[in-house]
Design a protein around this motif. Sequence first.
Motif, short mmCIF file in Angstrom:
data_model
loop_
_atom_site.label_atom_id
_atom_site.label_comp_id
_atom_site.label_asym_id
_atom_site.label_seq_id
_atom_site.Cartn_x
_atom_site.Cartn_y
_atom_site.Cartn_z
N THR A 89 0.85 -1.19 0.00
CA THR A 89 0.00 0.00 0.00
C THR A 89 0.88 1.24 0.00
O THR A 89 2.06 1.17 0.32
CB THR A 89 -0.94 0.01 1.22
OG1 THR A 89 -0.15 -0.03 2.41
CG2 THR A 89 -1.91 -1.16 1.19
N TRP A 90 0.31 2.36 -0.35
CA TRP A 90 1.10 3.56 -0.61
C TRP A 90 1.67 4.23 0.63
O TRP A 90 2.77 4.76 0.60
CB TRP A 90 0.27 4.56 -1.42
CG TRP A 90 0.32 4.20 -2.87
CD1 TRP A 90 -0.26 3.13 -3.47
CD2 TRP A 90 1.04 4.88 -3.87
NE1 TRP A 90 0.06 3.10 -4.79
CE2 TRP A 90 0.85 4.17 -5.08
CE3 TRP A 90 1.83 6.02 -3.90
CZ2 TRP A 90 1.42 4.56 -6.27
CZ3 TRP A 90 2.38 6.42 -5.09
CH2 TRP A 90 2.19 5.70 -6.26
N TRP A 158 -1.84 1.66 -8.12
CA TRP A 158 -1.95 3.11 -8.14
C TRP A 158 -2.56 3.59 -6.84
O TRP A 158 -3.32 2.86 -6.20
CB TRP A 158 -2.81 3.55 -9.33
CG TRP A 158 -2.17 3.19 -10.62
CD1 TRP A 158 -2.25 1.98 -11.27
CD2 TRP A 158 -1.30 4.00 -11.39
NE1 TRP A 158 -1.49 2.00 -12.40
CE2 TRP A 158 -0.89 3.23 -12.51
CE3 TRP A 158 -0.82 5.29 -11.26
CZ2 TRP A 158 -0.03 3.72 -13.48
CZ3 TRP A 158 0.03 5.78 -12.23
CH2 TRP A 158 0.42 5.01 -13.32
N PRO A 159 -2.26 4.84 -6.46
CA PRO A 159 -2.89 5.35 -5.23
C PRO A 159 -4.39 5.46 -5.42
O PRO A 159 -4.87 5.77 -6.52
CB PRO A 159 -2.24 6.73 -5.03
CG PRO A 159 -1.67 7.09 -6.34
CD PRO A 159 -1.40 5.83 -7.09
N ASP A 160 -5.13 5.20 -4.37
CA ASP A 160 -6.58 5.27 -4.44
C ASP A 160 -7.01 6.70 -4.13
O ASP A 160 -7.29 7.05 -2.98
CB ASP A 160 -7.20 4.28 -3.45
CG ASP A 160 -8.70 4.16 -3.63
OD1 ASP A 160 -9.26 4.83 -4.51
OD2 ASP A 160 -9.30 3.39 -2.88
N ARG A 162 -9.72 8.23 -5.02
CA ARG A 162 -11.14 8.35 -4.64
C ARG A 162 -11.32 8.24 -3.13
O ARG A 162 -12.07 9.01 -2.54
CB ARG A 162 -11.96 7.26 -5.33
CG ARG A 162 -12.11 7.49 -6.82
CD ARG A 162 -12.75 6.31 -7.44
NE ARG A 162 -11.83 5.19 -7.20
CZ ARG A 162 -12.11 3.94 -7.36
NH1 ARG A 162 -13.29 3.57 -7.75
NH2 ARG A 162 -11.21 2.99 -7.13
N SER A 163 -10.61 7.31 -2.49
CA SER A 163 -10.77 7.17 -1.04
C SER A 163 -10.19 8.37 -0.32
O SER A 163 -10.67 8.75 0.73
CB SER A 163 -10.12 5.88 -0.55
OG SER A 163 -8.72 5.96 -0.64
#
Length: 169
Positions: A89-90, A158-160, A162-163
């Motif tokens: 995760t990012w 890719w980074p989310d 939207r969240s």
Amino acid sequence: MPSGRVHEAINLSVLGLAAGVYWLYRETLAIPEPIAVAFVGSYLVGTFLITPDLDLAERQVRSKRRWGWLGWLWVPYGWLFTHRGLSHTWLVGPLTRLLYLGGVGLVLGWLGLVLVRYLGLHPVLEARFSPPPPEVVWALVLGYYVSQWLHLLADGIWPDVRSLRSRRR
């Protein structure tokens, strides 16, 4: 899925490109040397030693092999995190590796201290720690995270965004 060599080639190519841009605009950018060295050093550590693929450390991954005989220290990390799970995760992923390494360091340091006291030895050097300036710390963090993010991008993660937007509202 890119291999470890491909990940390293991508990271080194981006670093080379960034170094070229820095060289062209060094008077304009005026980044102090300690900050540049901290960024590049932590970027290289994140590229070669502390990578997202350490969650596969029970197998032979390049980053684990680079630790030499200390590579076994990463095997429990591989047991804790599934491949491409939380470790990929990012924001939290890179932090898990740093916290894990810090915890291992504390345990080994404590065991060393117990051993020294048990054997009746006195430490030869007295440890004195003065923290680096905040801008150097930020350069270390940024260099490490950028190397991790390039790995994730190469893996197609890719980074989310939207969240992130929904959390701000």
